[in-house]
Design a protein around this motif. Structure first.
Motif, PDB file in Angstrom:
ATOM      1  N   LEU A   1      83.867  58.947 -87.121  1.00 58.28           N
ATOM      2  CA  LEU A   1      82.937  59.076 -86.001  1.00 58.28           C
ATOM      3  C   LEU A   1      82.027  60.282 -86.183  1.00 58.28           C
ATOM      4  O   LEU A   1      80.809  60.202 -85.987  1.00 58.28           O
ATOM      5  N   GLU A   2      82.617  61.401 -86.579  1.00 65.07           N
ATOM      6  CA  GLU A   2      81.831  62.616 -86.752  1.00 65.07           C
ATOM      7  C   GLU A   2      80.893  62.527 -87.954  1.00 65.07           C
ATOM      8  O   GLU A   2      79.766  63.012 -87.913  1.00 65.07           O
ATOM      9  N   ILE A   3      81.364  61.901 -89.027  1.00 64.44           N
ATOM     10  CA  ILE A   3      80.517  61.773 -90.223  1.00 64.44           C
ATOM     11  C   ILE A   3      79.289  60.926 -89.912  1.00 64.44           C
ATOM     12  O   ILE A   3      78.157  61.280 -90.269  1.00 64.44           O
ATOM     13  N   TYR A   4      79.495  59.792 -89.230  1.00 66.12           N
ATOM     14  CA  TYR A   4      78.363  58.941 -88.879  1.00 66.12           C
ATOM     15  C   TYR A   4      77.397  59.664 -87.948  1.00 66.12           C
ATOM     16  O   TYR A   4      76.179  59.542 -88.074  1.00 66.12           O
ATOM     17  N   ARG A   5      77.922  60.408 -86.992  1.00 67.60           N
ATOM     18  CA  ARG A   5      77.050  61.170 -86.094  1.00 67.60           C
ATOM     19  C   ARG A   5      76.257  62.219 -86.861  1.00 67.60           C
ATOM     20  O   ARG A   5      75.077  62.444 -86.602  1.00 67.60           O
ATOM     21  N   GLN A   6      76.912  62.868 -87.828  1.00 70.03           N
ATOM     22  CA  GLN A   6      76.250  63.897 -88.614  1.00 70.03           C
ATOM     23  C   GLN A   6      75.063  63.330 -89.396  1.00 70.03           C
ATOM     24  O   GLN A   6      74.049  64.003 -89.589  1.00 70.03           O
ATOM     25  N   PHE A   7      75.193  62.076 -89.825  1.00 70.11           N
ATOM     26  CA  PHE A   7      74.129  61.453 -90.609  1.00 70.11           C
ATOM     27  C   PHE A   7      73.145  60.666 -89.744  1.00 70.11           C
ATOM     28  O   PHE A   7      72.392  59.840 -90.254  1.00 70.11           O
ATOM     29  N   GLY A   8      73.153  60.896 -88.438  1.00 69.08           N
ATOM     30  CA  GLY A   8      72.094  60.391 -87.581  1.00 69.08           C
ATOM     31  C   GLY A   8      72.330  59.065 -86.899  1.00 69.08           C
ATOM     32  O   GLY A   8      71.383  58.466 -86.376  1.00 69.08           O
ATOM     33  N   ILE A   9      73.573  58.568 -86.867  1.00 70.56           N
ATOM     34  CA  ILE A   9      73.852  57.313 -86.167  1.00 70.56           C
ATOM     35  C   ILE A   9      73.851  57.577 -84.663  1.00 70.56           C
ATOM     36  O   ILE A   9      74.617  58.398 -84.165  1.00 70.56           O
ATOM     37  N   GLY A  10      72.984  56.882 -83.931  1.00 71.03           N
ATOM     38  CA  GLY A  10      72.846  57.128 -82.506  1.00 71.03           C
ATOM     39  C   GLY A  10      73.882  56.444 -81.640  1.00 71.03           C
ATOM     40  O   GLY A  10      74.200  56.911 -80.544  1.00 71.03           O
ATOM     41  N   ARG A  11      74.415  55.316 -82.090  1.00 73.93           N
ATOM     42  CA  ARG A  11      75.429  54.584 -81.332  1.00 73.93           C
ATOM     43  C   ARG A  11      76.329  53.846 -82.313  1.00 73.93           C
ATOM     44  O   ARG A  11      75.847  53.208 -83.236  1.00 73.93           O
TER      45      ARG A  11
ATOM     46  N   THR B   1      77.949  61.783 -74.363  1.00 71.61           N
ATOM     47  CA  THR B   1      76.715  61.445 -75.074  1.00 71.61           C
ATOM     48  C   THR B   1      76.548  59.953 -75.289  1.00 71.61           C
ATOM     49  O   THR B   1      75.498  59.515 -75.762  1.00 71.61           O
ATOM     50  N   GLY B   2      77.563  59.159 -74.952  1.00 66.33           N
ATOM     51  CA  GLY B   2      77.461  57.719 -75.169  1.00 66.33           C
ATOM     52  C   GLY B   2      77.398  57.359 -76.634  1.00 66.33           C
ATOM     53  O   GLY B   2      76.639  56.468 -77.031  1.00 66.33           O
ATOM     54  N   ALA B   3      78.192  58.035 -77.470  1.00 66.64           N
ATOM     55  CA  ALA B   3      78.122  57.809 -78.912  1.00 66.64           C
ATOM     56  C   ALA B   3      78.815  56.523 -79.337  1.00 66.64           C
ATOM     57  O   ALA B   3      78.551  56.007 -80.422  1.00 66.64           O
ATOM     58  N   VAL B   4      79.721  55.995 -78.502  1.00 68.73           N
ATOM     59  CA  VAL B   4      80.542  54.854 -78.892  1.00 68.73           C
ATOM     60  C   VAL B   4      80.470  53.770 -77.822  1.00 68.73           C
ATOM     61  O   VAL B   4      80.489  54.063 -76.625  1.00 68.73           O
ATOM     62  N   ASP B   5      80.363  52.520 -78.261  1.00 65.97           N
ATOM     63  CA  ASP B   5      80.536  51.356 -77.397  1.00 65.97           C
ATOM     64  C   ASP B   5      81.695  50.531 -77.932  1.00 65.97           C
ATOM     65  O   ASP B   5      81.903  50.456 -79.156  1.00 65.97           O
ATOM     66  N   ILE B   6      82.445  49.896 -77.030  1.00 66.74           N
ATOM     67  CA  ILE B   6      83.574  49.059 -77.419  1.00 66.74           C
ATOM     68  C   ILE B   6      83.324  47.643 -76.922  1.00 66.74           C
ATOM     69  O   ILE B   6      83.072  47.429 -75.741  1.00 66.74           O
ATOM     70  N   GLU B   7      83.368  46.687 -77.844  1.00 66.56           N
ATOM     71  CA  GLU B   7      83.187  45.279 -77.509  1.00 66.56           C
ATOM     72  C   GLU B   7      84.488  44.539 -77.810  1.00 66.56           C
ATOM     73  O   GLU B   7      85.017  44.626 -78.918  1.00 66.56           O
ATOM     74  N   THR B   8      85.024  43.832 -76.824  1.00 69.63           N
ATOM     75  CA  THR B   8      86.214  43.025 -77.081  1.00 69.63           C
ATOM     76  C   THR B   8      85.816  41.789 -77.877  1.00 69.63           C
ATOM     77  O   THR B   8      84.805  41.146 -77.585  1.00 69.63           O
ATOM     78  N   TRP B   9      86.586  41.472 -78.882  1.00 72.48           N
ATOM     79  CA  TRP B   9      86.315  40.334 -79.766  1.00 72.48           C
ATOM     80  C   TRP B   9      87.600  39.526 -79.850  1.00 72.48           C
ATOM     81  O   TRP B   9      88.293  39.498 -80.853  1.00 72.48           O
ATOM     82  N   ALA B  10      87.926  38.870 -78.743  1.00 76.10           N
ATOM     83  CA  ALA B  10      89.234  38.247 -78.589  1.00 76.10           C
ATOM     84  C   ALA B  10      89.374  37.002 -79.457  1.00 76.10           C
ATOM     85  O   ALA B  10      88.393  36.342 -79.811  1.00 76.10           O
ATOM     86  N   ASN B  11      90.622  36.675 -79.774  1.00 73.29           N
ATOM     87  CA  ASN B  11      90.909  35.417 -80.445  1.00 73.29           C
ATOM     88  C   ASN B  11      90.635  34.254 -79.501  1.00 73.29           C
ATOM     89  O   ASN B  11      90.637  34.403 -78.281  1.00 73.29           O
TER      90      ASN B  11
END
Length: 209
Positions: free
Chosen positions: A114-124, A163-173
């Motif tokens: 999570l931190e590595i992606y944020r460091q390289f500019g990933i907004g979400r 900061t809203g850095a993460v979204d979680i989407e359920t991907w159920a069977n």
């Protein structure tokens, strides 16, 4: 309107479904209905060993639809109302869409990534979850009081939430009861836990025109 769905392979080319949307005219206060036939296509080139595949249907709809339904072209076909959601309109810059996670438990990998992606500019960062250990899910939902050794990560996770850095989407069977007894279980007949559909869903939701 874009509809993603899974089905057995073997839909013939140029297979069509009927799309129907309904809305109201705000100025003149009357009902608007739009019906069109649209072709069903594969989301990605189907994999030969898998009996099921993800499909996509793109339907023109009325402005600000209130209801949306599909049906096949047979004479006695009944319309099936489809739930839908609107795409994100906020521009997050670069959005990272991750493949569906199955029984994910390695929080030691998740937090540094999570931190590595944020460091390289990933907004979400968008995580699609099929199954995950409750403890790791609690981490994502910023509930770290359950284990003292995880408390040092609390400030980082609180920052993710603020900061809203993460979204979680359920991907159920797919739960079809006993309807697939004696035939293929769709959950084991989709490539990489339905990865192509998850990535397409993420792109359609977070792209900003």
């Amino acid at each position: 309107m874009v509809l993603l769905f899974n089905s057995q392979k073997g839909w013939r080319p140029k297979q069509f479904l009927q799309c129907k949307s309904m809305g109201s005219n705000e100025t003149e206060n009357y009902l608007i209905t739009k019906s069109e036939m649209q072709p069903v296509r594969y989301i990605a080139w189907p994999v030969i060993p898998c009996a099921w595949a993800p499909y996509i249907l793109v339907c023109p709809v009325v402005k600000d639809p209130k209801n949306f339904a599909i049906s096949d072209l047979s004479y006695f076909s009944n319309e099936v109302a489809m739930p839908y959601r609107k795409a994100v309109t906020e521009n997050f810059g670069i959005v990272a869409c991750f493949s569906p996670l199955f029984y994910f438990e390695r929080w030691q990998v998740m937090l540094p990534s999570l931190e590595i992606y944020r460091q390289f500019g990933i907004g979400r960062q968008v995580y699609y979850l099929q199954s995950i250990r409750k403890e790791v899910y609690d981490l994502l939902m910023v509930n770290v009081a359950y284990v003292k050794c995880l408390q040092p990560f609390g400030m980082i996770l609180q920052a993710y939430k603020r900061t809203g850095a993460v979204d979680i989407e359920t991907w159920a069977n797919m739960e079809l009861g006993g309807t697939y007894e004696g035939s293929e279980d769709p959950n084991s007949e989709l490539e990489w836990r339905n990865q192509a559909a998850a990535h397409t869903d993420c792109y359609l939701k977070y792209r900003v025109r």
